[in-house]
Design an enzyme around this catalytic site. Structure first.
Site, mmCIF file in Angstrom:
data_model
loop_
_atom_site.group_PDB
_atom_site.id
_atom_site.type_symbol
_atom_site.label_atom_id
_atom_site.label_comp_id
_atom_site.label_asym_id
_atom_site.label_seq_id
_atom_site.Cartn_x
_atom_site.Cartn_y
_atom_site.Cartn_z
ATOM 1 N N CYS A 93 0.833 -1.195 0.000
ATOM 2 C CA CYS A 93 0.000 0.000 0.000
ATOM 3 C C CYS A 93 0.869 1.247 0.000
ATOM 4 C CB CYS A 93 -0.991 -0.015 1.160
ATOM 5 S SG CYS A 93 -0.435 0.793 2.658
ATOM 6 N N GLU A 94 0.452 2.205 -0.790
ATOM 7 C CA GLU A 94 1.270 3.402 -0.936
ATOM 8 C C GLU A 94 1.135 4.357 0.248
ATOM 9 O OE1 GLU A 94 -0.097 4.822 -4.715
ATOM 10 O OE2 GLU A 94 -1.390 6.333 -3.806
ATOM 11 N N HIS A 95 0.203 4.085 1.148
ATOM 12 C CA HIS A 95 0.053 4.956 2.309
ATOM 13 C C HIS A 95 0.944 4.537 3.471
ATOM 14 C CE1 HIS A 95 -4.113 5.552 0.426
ATOM 15 N NE2 HIS A 95 -3.310 6.504 0.030
ATOM 16 N N HIS A 96 1.185 3.222 3.619
ATOM 17 C CA HIS A 96 1.970 2.738 4.751
ATOM 18 C C HIS A 96 3.133 1.838 4.336
ATOM 19 C CE1 HIS A 96 -2.175 3.526 6.221
ATOM 20 N NE2 HIS A 96 -1.525 4.106 7.200
ATOM 21 N N GLN A 134 -5.431 -0.442 -3.888
ATOM 22 C CA GLN A 134 -6.061 -1.577 -4.581
ATOM 23 C C GLN A 134 -6.922 -1.135 -5.765
ATOM 24 O OE1 GLN A 134 -7.718 -4.611 -1.957
ATOM 25 N NE2 GLN A 134 -9.153 -5.211 -3.563
ATOM 26 N N HIS A 162 -5.399 -5.963 3.755
ATOM 27 C CA HIS A 162 -4.385 -4.910 3.866
ATOM 28 C C HIS A 162 -3.752 -4.953 5.246
ATOM 29 C CE1 HIS A 162 -5.754 -2.388 0.265
ATOM 30 N NE2 HIS A 162 -6.434 -3.519 0.222
ATOM 31 N N CYS A 164 -1.988 -2.859 6.620
ATOM 32 C CA CYS A 164 -2.067 -1.574 7.334
ATOM 33 C C CYS A 164 -3.371 -1.494 8.125
ATOM 34 C CB CYS A 164 -1.917 -0.392 6.375
ATOM 35 S SG CYS A 164 -3.178 -0.280 5.111
#
Ligand SMILES: [Zn+2]
Length: 207
Positions: A93-96, A134, A162, A164
């Site tokens: 995931c590009e956030h975490h 996703q 996920h 995260c």
């Protein structure tokens, strides 16, 4: 004077950091976590993490469209659905920067060319081995197949958990997210879409 690079240039986002810089960044994370990067058990960790990242993000160096261009045209007129089901999905995931683990299902309705099924799995893998959300991953896989193969329809369904969400934040284990992107006949024709979802079965087919 001549060998002094302007700082802005050295830190430009497009300039790929050296391996030594990445290892140093991992050492910083270890120190920030509260441990000593020089103790025995952690000595090789920056090197191992760097190699793991190389594997996780290998997708940036590959072109999925190039892989899809190798098609077969001798199909004896086969024009029914081709479905590759339960492709193991490992993304980040590009956030975490934490893993997204699940399954992808990829289907298309050929017009006059088909592609080797391993190529469909490779396309999933290439896009997955990048920093993702996703939703974007689902659309990218479908669009690349549509663009290169020009089939009558493409469908991509992803069902994934996920980390995260399971290991931090809300700590909700056992939750998976289902996304789908339908193009062409899969979008316009409810019967074709139903056929696909019943072939996939399980969580994704229940919708
Ligand atoms: Zn996340």
């Amino acid at each position: 004077m001549a060998d002094r690079k302007p700082l802005a240039l050295a830190q430009a986002p497009t300039a790929r950091p050296s391996r030594a810089q990445v290892e140093e960044a991992v050492r910083t994370l270890i120190r920030w976590a509260g441990d000593d990067p020089d103790r025995e058990g952690l000595k090789e960790t920056p090197n191992r993490v760097t190699r793991a990242y190389e594997e996780f993000f290998a997708g940036y160096a590959e072109d999925p469209e190039e892989i899809l261009r190798r098609t077969f045209e001798e199909t004896e007129g086969y024009d029914e659905m081709v479905l590759l089901r339960d492709i193991r999905l490992e993304s980040y995931c590009e956030h975490h920067m934490l893993p997204i683990i699940g399954k992808a299902h990829v289907a298309y309705l050929p017009s006059n060319r088909v592609v080797g099924i391993s190529k469909l799995a490779r396309v999933v893998e290439i896009y997955a081995r990048r920093l993702q959300i996703q939703e974007k991953l689902t659309v990218q896989i479908a669009n690349s197949i549509q663009k290169v193969l020009r089939p009558r329809g493409v469908a991509v369904v992803i069902d994934a958990a996920h980390e995260c969400m399971t290991t931090r934040g809300v700590h909700k284990a056992g939750v998976s997210m289902v996304t789908s992107h339908m193009l062409g006949v899969f979008r316009s024709d409810a019967t074709t879409r139903r056929e696909l979802l019943s072939l996939i079965g399980g969580a994704a087919g229940g919708k």
